[in-house]
Scaffold this active site. Structure first.
Site, mmCIF file in Angstrom:
data_model
loop_
_atom_site.group_PDB
_atom_site.id
_atom_site.type_symbol
_atom_site.label_atom_id
_atom_site.label_comp_id
_atom_site.label_asym_id
_atom_site.label_seq_id
_atom_site.Cartn_x
_atom_site.Cartn_y
_atom_site.Cartn_z
ATOM 1 N N LYS A 92 -29.204 -17.872 -16.245
ATOM 2 C CA LYS A 92 -29.525 -17.112 -17.453
ATOM 3 C C LYS A 92 -29.381 -18.002 -18.686
ATOM 4 C CE LYS A 92 -27.904 -12.875 -15.303
ATOM 5 N NZ LYS A 92 -26.869 -11.868 -15.173
ATOM 6 N N CYS A 115 -28.076 0.339 38.622
ATOM 7 C CA CYS A 115 -27.669 0.993 39.872
ATOM 8 C C CYS A 115 -28.599 2.144 40.256
ATOM 9 C CB CYS A 115 -26.225 1.484 39.764
ATOM 10 S SG CYS A 115 -26.044 2.924 38.700
ATOM 11 N N ASP A 173 0.851 -1.194 0.000
ATOM 12 C CA ASP A 173 0.000 0.000 0.000
ATOM 13 C C ASP A 173 0.884 1.241 0.000
ATOM 14 O OD1 ASP A 173 -1.966 -1.796 0.262
ATOM 15 O OD2 ASP A 173 -2.706 -1.111 2.220
ATOM 16 N N ASP A 193 -25.852 -9.420 -3.313
ATOM 17 C CA ASP A 193 -26.855 -8.740 -2.493
ATOM 18 C C ASP A 193 -26.365 -7.339 -2.148
ATOM 19 O OD1 ASP A 193 -29.151 -8.423 -1.130
ATOM 20 O OD2 ASP A 193 -28.609 -9.678 0.583
ATOM 21 N N GLU A 197 -23.880 -4.662 -9.506
ATOM 22 C CA GLU A 197 -24.321 -4.540 -8.125
ATOM 23 C C GLU A 197 -23.188 -3.950 -7.291
ATOM 24 O OE1 GLU A 197 -27.338 -5.730 -8.187
ATOM 25 O OE2 GLU A 197 -27.970 -5.964 -6.095
ATOM 26 N N LYS A 210 -25.943 -14.402 -7.133
ATOM 27 C CA LYS A 210 -26.832 -13.236 -7.074
ATOM 28 C C LYS A 210 -26.307 -12.351 -5.944
ATOM 29 C CE LYS A 210 -31.701 -11.964 -6.836
ATOM 30 N NZ LYS A 210 -31.565 -10.919 -5.855
ATOM 31 N N CYS A 238 -20.967 2.134 38.343
ATOM 32 C CA CYS A 238 -22.138 1.259 38.150
ATOM 33 C C CYS A 238 -21.647 -0.166 37.871
ATOM 34 C CB CYS A 238 -22.942 1.780 36.958
ATOM 35 S SG CYS A 238 -24.191 0.636 36.369
ATOM 36 N N LEU A 291 -35.898 -9.756 -11.284
ATOM 37 C CA LEU A 291 -35.839 -11.156 -11.703
ATOM 38 C C LEU A 291 -36.978 -11.918 -11.050
ATOM 39 C CD1 LEU A 291 -32.025 -11.874 -11.216
ATOM 40 C CD2 LEU A 291 -33.236 -11.797 -13.408
ATOM 41 N N LYS A 350 -33.299 -18.390 -5.068
ATOM 42 C CA LYS A 350 -33.035 -17.749 -3.775
ATOM 43 C C LYS A 350 -32.621 -18.777 -2.733
ATOM 44 C CE LYS A 350 -34.534 -13.924 -2.832
ATOM 45 N NZ LYS A 350 -34.568 -12.492 -2.964
ATOM 46 N N CYS A 409 -25.825 5.916 31.767
ATOM 47 C CA CYS A 409 -25.839 5.924 33.229
ATOM 48 C C CYS A 409 -24.703 6.843 33.693
ATOM 49 C CB CYS A 409 -25.614 4.499 33.731
ATOM 50 S SG CYS A 409 -25.169 4.407 35.465
ATOM 51 N N CYS A 443 -30.914 4.295 35.832
ATOM 52 C CA CYS A 443 -30.163 3.115 35.398
ATOM 53 C C CYS A 443 -30.835 1.834 35.915
ATOM 54 C CB CYS A 443 -28.725 3.194 35.923
ATOM 55 S SG CYS A 443 -27.781 1.703 35.598
ATOM 56 N N TYR A 496 -22.637 -7.683 -14.259
ATOM 57 C CA TYR A 496 -23.115 -8.986 -14.719
ATOM 58 C C TYR A 496 -23.997 -8.953 -15.962
ATOM 59 C CZ TYR A 496 -26.623 -7.177 -11.466
ATOM 60 O OH TYR A 496 -27.501 -6.373 -10.790
ATOM 61 N N GLU A 513 -24.548 -17.901 -12.167
ATOM 62 C CA GLU A 513 -23.608 -17.039 -11.424
ATOM 63 C C GLU A 513 -24.252 -16.610 -10.104
ATOM 64 O OE1 GLU A 513 -23.897 -14.543 -14.762
ATOM 65 O OE2 GLU A 513 -24.901 -12.920 -13.691
ATOM 66 N N TYR A 569 2.212 1.909 -3.405
ATOM 67 C CA TYR A 569 1.119 2.446 -4.224
ATOM 68 C C TYR A 569 0.924 3.939 -3.907
ATOM 69 C CZ TYR A 569 -3.479 3.399 -6.095
ATOM 70 O OH TYR A 569 -4.517 3.985 -6.778
ATOM 71 N N ASP A 570 0.891 4.251 -2.617
ATOM 72 C CA ASP A 570 0.701 5.647 -2.201
ATOM 73 C C ASP A 570 1.796 6.550 -2.759
ATOM 74 O OD1 ASP A 570 -1.537 5.037 -0.817
ATOM 75 O OD2 ASP A 570 -0.608 5.040 1.171
HETATM 76 S S1 IVH Z 1 -29.421 -10.007 -13.988
HETATM 77 C C1 IVH Z 1 -32.286 -8.354 -17.034
HETATM 78 N N1 IVH Z 1 -27.535 -10.979 -12.453
HETATM 79 O O1 IVH Z 1 -30.992 -8.994 -8.406
HETATM 80 C C2 IVH Z 1 -31.252 -8.908 -16.088
HETATM 81 N N2 IVH Z 1 -29.130 -9.544 -11.455
HETATM 82 O O2 IVH Z 1 -33.753 -9.538 -7.689
HETATM 83 C C3 IVH Z 1 -31.381 -8.351 -14.762
HETATM 84 N N3 IVH Z 1 -28.731 -9.113 -9.071
HETATM 85 O O3 IVH Z 1 -32.415 -6.260 -10.055
HETATM 86 C C4 IVH Z 1 -30.518 -8.705 -13.710
HETATM 87 N N4 IVH Z 1 -26.900 -10.330 -8.891
HETATM 88 O O4 IVH Z 1 -30.077 -5.966 -8.976
HETATM 89 C C5 IVH Z 1 -28.629 -10.199 -12.512
HETATM 90 N N5 IVH Z 1 -25.773 -11.902 -11.241
HETATM 91 C C6 IVH Z 1 -26.857 -11.115 -11.293
HETATM 92 C C7 IVH Z 1 -27.339 -10.429 -10.162
HETATM 93 C C8 IVH Z 1 -28.497 -9.651 -10.288
HETATM 94 C C9 IVH Z 1 -27.750 -9.537 -8.258
HETATM 95 C C10 IVH Z 1 -29.834 -8.228 -8.641
HETATM 96 C C11 IVH Z 1 -30.227 -7.180 -9.639
HETATM 97 C C12 IVH Z 1 -31.701 -7.418 -9.900
HETATM 98 C C13 IVH Z 1 -32.095 -8.168 -8.665
HETATM 99 C C14 IVH Z 1 -33.354 -8.968 -8.873
#
Ligand code: IVH
Length: 700
Positions: free
Chosen positions: A320, A441, A55, A139, A196, A137, A461, A105, A344, A456, A438, A248, A135, A58-59
């Site tokens: 997909k 106490c 690091d 969050d 994401e 999903k 205490c 989705l 899910k 408190c 409290c 993605y 792939e 890099y800096d």
């Molecule tokens: S594809 C038309 N791929 O999940 C294609 N979405 O619950 C649209 N998300 O709105 C999305 N990982 O924000 C895709 N590998 C992934 C994803 C992904 C997370 C999210 C995305 C979407 C939401 C739907």
């Protein structure tokens, strides 16, 4: 993105540029090479997770580029690594229209749902077997990125799917999103990329610790943290939260004049590979292509078992249809594409009932309401109590005793109450009444200005004392193995332990007779306690539980003194001169060391054999700076303050906190203030530049 050959060349170039930077000979013509090198190392760090330089190095390179660009502003480019940083606050986030609506989705939860999805896709397309790309999903918060002529021109949130907020400035802070990418290599003039934004589990934890340290409620989950950060008005704060991004999907593209659609874009796996080649973080390593739905289901289940080992949160997998021509044939409903589906993972939400609220007192006296719940299984654990933070939080969530509540536990994150379910109320629910005194106490509670937390007022205490000891012995503090929370409570209740020095005065004779304490565990405990006496000073500073002093601040503090009691002499101003110590943190440290009882406690700890001296400082007498004292002021051209201070210590010198007759060298950077004036008046202080300082270190 970078072939072996290219990697080798860039490594070589890195070394050359580092040498030039050290010698101060970097010149105008090094600007572009510096940018290439920095981009390469960002890629190694943020995309591959496999850095090739430290690091610090890099800096150094970053600062060298900053300096060249400052000297030759005409050479600055929009996509220079220095151009992510933004000064000032964002006024608003204009609403923008997505080039293609950002659809959601459809969800599936089990093998049957997926089999059904595959059957429908085969029916519509008339294909016997369909190829799928699978792939994770991610969050987080979804984003759209638009690149035109290879430059990132816009970043937006999903919003309602048709329109989102333009958050380009914050998006530019995310180092895994390239500011430019060679779409032109694929014959593309414009492209809209979907992805994401995430905050990884470690950074989320750190961020929440910081919030709690400041008496603010932590964020419920990394998803909220990421999505919220995208809309934060201070880009510097957005940068500090270290967001990451996965991309993605190529949702829109237009070829350059006369160019055909690149072959990569004829399959989904091809587009992920293209994005990866362009320097994006796509799930290239995580994706898998299968023929038919059976192996898809197997892969989804396999991946679920790895979920907790990943550094970031995922809530499922996305399946997909791989062939984009088939995707077009399948089309979409008004909500979701028919060519993709989310699988899910097991629900990490559950409903429960809020039975009661208990109030706990922490080591700083903070009174925290804890919701007692009907036990419920969420994400693999049974939850029966959850912190509900403070009065404001209770109001905001409109929580009442008797309420049905929605509980969430994302991955390995602490469970949270997402919301109450007012629709299920019967009218018998009761308001949560915050105590005025409290609960342990009975002392009066007080609330500081702009704080949401009641505290408190009695520092003796029993609850505070016990929590302070628990913190003192904990892993990140004095790290006394075998002295867990339960033992602290037990010893305290039995009168064997009444304060922090008591940890070192335990009557092991009494303990060895107690239930659950065999000779071996007593011996181990005794050894661990004795061993902790030699912990370095920064651990002790952290262990004392001074408000707002986390592990990083404790390290800064430890570097500033020879002995912990030197802090008695520090003024508030001296403290604020230390890196990252502002009025709030400085005030709290000052308050701690102005308290007679705390000083007596430290003296007692020293008598008991604890290490109160800064050992490293005492030992380092071998370097070029032995016997010399230093102080830094202003912004140094290349070194971070903490790095420069560490260099002094490594070379046997000493850092002092203020300008006085004891100071030998004042190292002056840009915008130096009152310290420089004071030093000039003193006459005894040598005023030097960073360059002079580095020379002193190099001289053998
Ligand atoms: S594809 C038309 N791929 O999940 C294609 N979405 O619950 C649209 N998300 O709105 C999305 N990982 O924000 C895709 N590998 C992934 C994803 C992904 C997370 C999210 C995305 C979407 C939401 C739907």
């Amino acid at each position: 993105m970078y072939s072996k050959e290219k990697t080798k060349n860039l490594q070589q170039l890195t070394n050359e540029l580092l040498k030039k930077q050290k010698a101060g000979t970097a010149s105008k013509k090094d600007t572009e090479p510096l940018r290439d090198v920095l981009r390469f190392h960002e890629y190694r760090y943020y995309i591959l997770n496999d850095p090739l330089i430290s690091d610090y190095e890099y800096d150094q390179l970053y600062k060298a580029l900053e300096k060249l660009e400052a000297d030759h502003p005409g050479l600055i480019t929009e996509d220079s690594p220095t151009q992510r940083v933004a000064k000032g606050l964002t006024r608003d986030f204009p609403t923008v229209q997505h080039l293609v609506p950002m659809l959601s989705l459809d969800n599936s939860y089990n093998a049957d749902d997926l089999t059904d999805f595959d059957r429908k896709a085969r029916e519509i397309t008339g294909h016997g077997t369909i190829e799928y790309c699978v792939e994770p999903k991610f969050d987080g918060g979804s984003i759209s990125l638009i690149y035109e002529n290879d430059m990132l021109v816009r970043g937006a949130t999903r919003g309602d799917g048709v329109e989102g907020d333009e958050v380009t400035t914050n998006i530019r802070q995310i180092r895994s999103i390239p500011l430019s990418a060679k779409f032109s290599d694929y014959g593309l003039q414009q492209a809209e990329i979907r992805g994401e934004v995430l905050i990884n589990k470690d950074n989320f934890k750190k961020y929440n610790e910081k919030l709690m340290e400041e008496g603010l409620p932590p964020l419920a989950n990394p998803r909220n943290a990421a999505a919220g950060t995208l809309r934060i008005k201070d880009p510097a704060e957005a940068a500090r939260r270290n967001l990451e991004a996965f991309v993605y999907h190529v949702s829109y593209f237009s070829p350059q004049k006369g160019k055909k659609i690149p072959v990569e874009l004829t399959t989904h796996s091809g587009s992920l590979a293209m994005l990866w080649e362009l320097g994006f973080r796509s799930p290239e390593k995580e994706k898998k292509v299968f023929k038919g739905i059976v192996p898809v289901i197997k892969y989804c289940n396999e991946f679920e078992s790895k979920r907790d080992d990943l550094p970031y949160e995922i809530d499922g997998m996305v399946i997909k249809v791989n062939d984009t021509a088939l995707q077009d044939k399948l089309g979409m409903t008004s909500h979701h594409p028919r060519w993709a589906i989310a699988f899910k993972f097991k629900a990490s939400q559950a409903t429960s009932r809020l039975l009661n609220v208990e109030f706990q007192v922490g080591r700083t006296g903070a009174v925290t309401p804890v919701a007692k719940l009907e036990p419920v299984a969420v994400g693999g654990v049974t939850v029966s109590s959850i912190s509900i933070h403070n009065e404001d939080y209770i109001k905001e969530k409109d929580l009442r005793i008797g309420d049905a509540v929605l509980i969430e536990r994302a991955g390995d994150v602490i469970p949270q109450i997402v919301k109450s379910l007012p629709g299920a109320r019967t009218g018998k629910e009761k308001k949560i009444v915050f105590p005025k005194t409290c609960p342990v106490c009975s002392s009066k509670l007080f609330k500081e200005e702009e704080e949401a937390v009641w505290r408190c007022s009695n520092i003796d205490c029993p609850a505070q004392v016990v929590e302070r000891i628990i913190h003192f012995v904990s892993k990140d503090a004095m790290d006394i193995r075998g002295f867990g929370e339960a033992n602290v409570r037990k010893f305290y209740e039995l009168g064997l332990l009444k304060d922090i020095p008591g940890v070192y005065q335990l009557d092991f004779g009494k303990i060895s007779g107690m239930e659950g304490f065999g000779q071996k565990s007593v011996d181990n405990l005794q050894a661990a306690i004795a061993g902790s006496k030699k912990q370095p000073l920064h651990r002790l500073l952290y262990a004392l539980g001074i408000r707002f002093v986390g592990e990083t601040t404790a390290k800064t503090l430890a570097r500033a003194v020879n002995h912990i009691l030197d802090f008695k002499k520090f003024s508030l101003e001296d403290l604020q001169n230390l890196e990252d110590v502002g009025p709030k943190v400085g005030g709290s440290i000052h308050h701690f060391f102005s308290n007679k009882n705390n000083i007596e406690m430290l003296q007692e700890l020293e008598k008991l054999g604890l290490q109160l001296k800064n050992e490293k400082k005492q030992l380092s007498t071998g370097g070029n700076l032995t016997g010399q004292s230093f102080l830094f002021t202003g912004t140094l051209p290349t070194l971070k303050r903490s790095a420069a201070e560490a260099m002094v210590e490594e070379n046997g010198g000493q850092i002092v906190s203020g300008v006085s007759a004891k100071l030998n060298y004042l190292v002056v950077g840009e915008d130096a203030g009152s310290k420089l004036d004071k030093a000039k008046k003193l006459n005894t202080v040598k005023i030097i530049s960073e360059e002079d300082f580095l020379k002193m270190i190099r001289k053998k």
